[in-house]
Design an enzyme around this catalytic site. Sequence first.
Site, short mmCIF file in Angstrom:
data_model
loop_
_atom_site.label_atom_id
_atom_site.label_comp_id
_atom_site.label_asym_id
_atom_site.label_seq_id
_atom_site.Cartn_x
_atom_site.Cartn_y
_atom_site.Cartn_z
N LYS A 189 0.87 -1.18 0.00
CA LYS A 189 0.00 0.00 0.00
C LYS A 189 0.91 1.23 0.00
O LYS A 189 1.46 1.59 1.03
CB LYS A 189 -0.89 -0.03 1.24
CG LYS A 189 -2.24 0.61 1.10
CD LYS A 189 -2.23 2.09 0.85
CE LYS A 189 -1.95 2.88 2.11
NZ LYS A 189 -1.69 4.34 1.81
N GLY A 242 6.64 4.75 8.60
CA GLY A 242 5.82 5.97 8.68
C GLY A 242 5.89 6.57 10.06
O GLY A 242 6.88 6.40 10.78
N SER A 243 4.83 7.25 10.46
CA SER A 243 4.84 7.98 11.73
C SER A 243 4.59 7.04 12.91
O SER A 243 3.98 5.98 12.75
CB SER A 243 3.76 9.06 11.71
OG SER A 243 2.48 8.45 11.67
N GLY A 247 2.05 3.92 13.46
CA GLY A 247 2.66 2.68 13.93
C GLY A 247 1.89 2.08 15.10
O GLY A 247 1.67 0.87 15.17
N GLU A 264 9.34 0.86 11.14
CA GLU A 264 10.43 1.83 10.99
C GLU A 264 9.77 3.20 11.08
O GLU A 264 9.09 3.62 10.15
CB GLU A 264 11.15 1.59 9.66
CG GLU A 264 12.53 2.18 9.63
CD GLU A 264 12.54 3.58 9.09
OE1 GLU A 264 12.44 4.51 9.92
OE2 GLU A 264 12.64 3.74 7.88
N CYS A 298 13.42 10.19 8.03
CA CYS A 298 13.10 9.75 9.38
C CYS A 298 14.28 9.91 10.33
O CYS A 298 14.10 10.20 11.51
CB CYS A 298 12.61 8.31 9.36
SG CYS A 298 13.62 7.25 8.33
N GLU A 399 8.91 15.53 16.18
CA GLU A 399 9.38 15.38 14.80
C GLU A 399 8.66 16.41 13.92
O GLU A 399 7.44 16.41 13.83
CB GLU A 399 9.09 13.96 14.30
CG GLU A 399 9.60 13.74 12.89
CD GLU A 399 9.44 12.29 12.43
OE1 GLU A 399 8.32 11.75 12.50
OE2 GLU A 399 10.45 11.71 11.99
#
Length: 496
Positions: A189, A242-243, A247, A264, A298, A399
Amino acid sequence: MTVDVSTARHPFLDGKPKRMLIDGKWLEAASGKTFETINPSTGEVLARVAEGDSEDIDRAVEAARRAFNGPWSKVKPFERQNLLLKLADLVDKHFEELASLDTLDMGAPISRTKGSRLRAVGMLRYYAGQATAIHGETIENSLPGDYVSYTLKEPVGVVGAIIPWNGPLTATIWKIGPALATGCTVVLKPAEEAPLTPLRLAELCLEAGVPPGVVNVVTGYGETAGAALSSHMDVDKVAFTGSHITGQKIIQASAGNLKRVSLELGGKSPDVVFADADLDAAVPGASMAVFANSGQICSAGTRLFVERRIYEEFTSRVADFSKTLRVGNSSNPDTQIGPLVSPEQLERVTGYLAIGRQEGARPLSGGARLTDGDMANGYFVPPTVFADVRDDMRIAQEEIFGPVISAIPFDDIEEVIARANATTFGLGSGLWTRDVTKAHKLAKGIRAGSVWINCYQAMDPAVPFGGYKMSGYGRESGKQHVEEYLNVKAVWIKTG
Ligand code: NAI
Ligand code: MG
């Protein structure tokens, strides 16, 4: 092949809606819906893309399961290796086209995307090597009587891969590579902001001879297609990048069938500059550790700790350097800093610029959206350096995912290790020094998955990458990555 990167001429942008790949066929969404993907340098629509949701995820997972149980399970390691090598050759052959598609769809400068050839092709060749290096062990046991015990390594099964938009080509390869190496099947996706390169790469998978159902790509939104994939009862593993917020949702969604999860996630990585460092190298190094890809990396080294006696000099040199970086349309070969990916990211990052000022940080460069000339319709934020940042400010804790450095002074090594670790994250970290003792002390003391000494963001397919703490778990690249896609089975034989 040289490709004109202007929107009109890109061979993949033919004006037709882009379909999804399920079971080797290009399909519209079951709902018939589509969504737009845009060029963040100009705001122009590049293509309409199928908007898959749970029904499409169901179809793709069924296809992936059939392929996994069927012919794909008989394919030998040599053949999987060959597929990966063919795919590597195709990516190499079409590299300029893939690089410019990443540039158009997510806004990384063309100088940057073109520079990732060695990495993209090299990753596929590395996984090709791993395909024939998978093996269990014969283990001596101490049972009375005669027993032989050994282990088999088996592919985990159907993998749901969910990726972000900040590097679509390499993110796709990072998920598909280990799956093909180990004999898993995949439903990928892509991020809704940048679905085009994953779709083009899926075409190349078919061209390489990857059988139907082994690699499927369902485009669509996270809340629908992504959520359906992560909660699907017949998916064996989710590999997510992703974020950390998403997650956490993925972990919750995985509970239904206790599927395996690797994550990750983001970071607020420290980059520590000692007064004894080679400052001529540290100035551009620490700057690009944040400004590369407009800070949308990231592991960006966004908390810049500088030893107090060089703090003023160093931060003003970083600010001066940041002012030399050329910001503009990503398709221009001279551009060093492109736009942010989307209006949402623009709002988020400019929001943090305002927060930094309110908190009392001192902007030395950048600090506001750029709208001059042909940047008016894009999402441009210049490299920004905030000085006088304190550890408790939001711009030192959260972040931002934009080109923003938070520069913080420090006095001694024990103190800076403790402060570098005073974050919920632990992905990247850097340090600049000529003193090997300090270097080793920090390398051991920092709780993060990567430590870069006198460099930043060095990556190789053989070297593991991943997080501590809220930056996630599991590793990508290296042998550990391949293990994430394998189950271990113990076999016992009574021989007496
Ligand atoms: P996101 O984590 O929401 O999106 C990443 C992927 O997850 C996309 O494919 C998205 O469609 C999918 N997704 C979203 N919600 C989902 C759900 N409920 N279930 C399953 N999949 C879902 O990140 P987003 O919204 O693009 O960016 C927001 C912030 O996240 C950024 O500002 C940045 O701070 C951080 N981020 C960090 C990344 C990293 O590499 N560490 C990458 C992208 C974003
Ligand atoms: Mg786009």
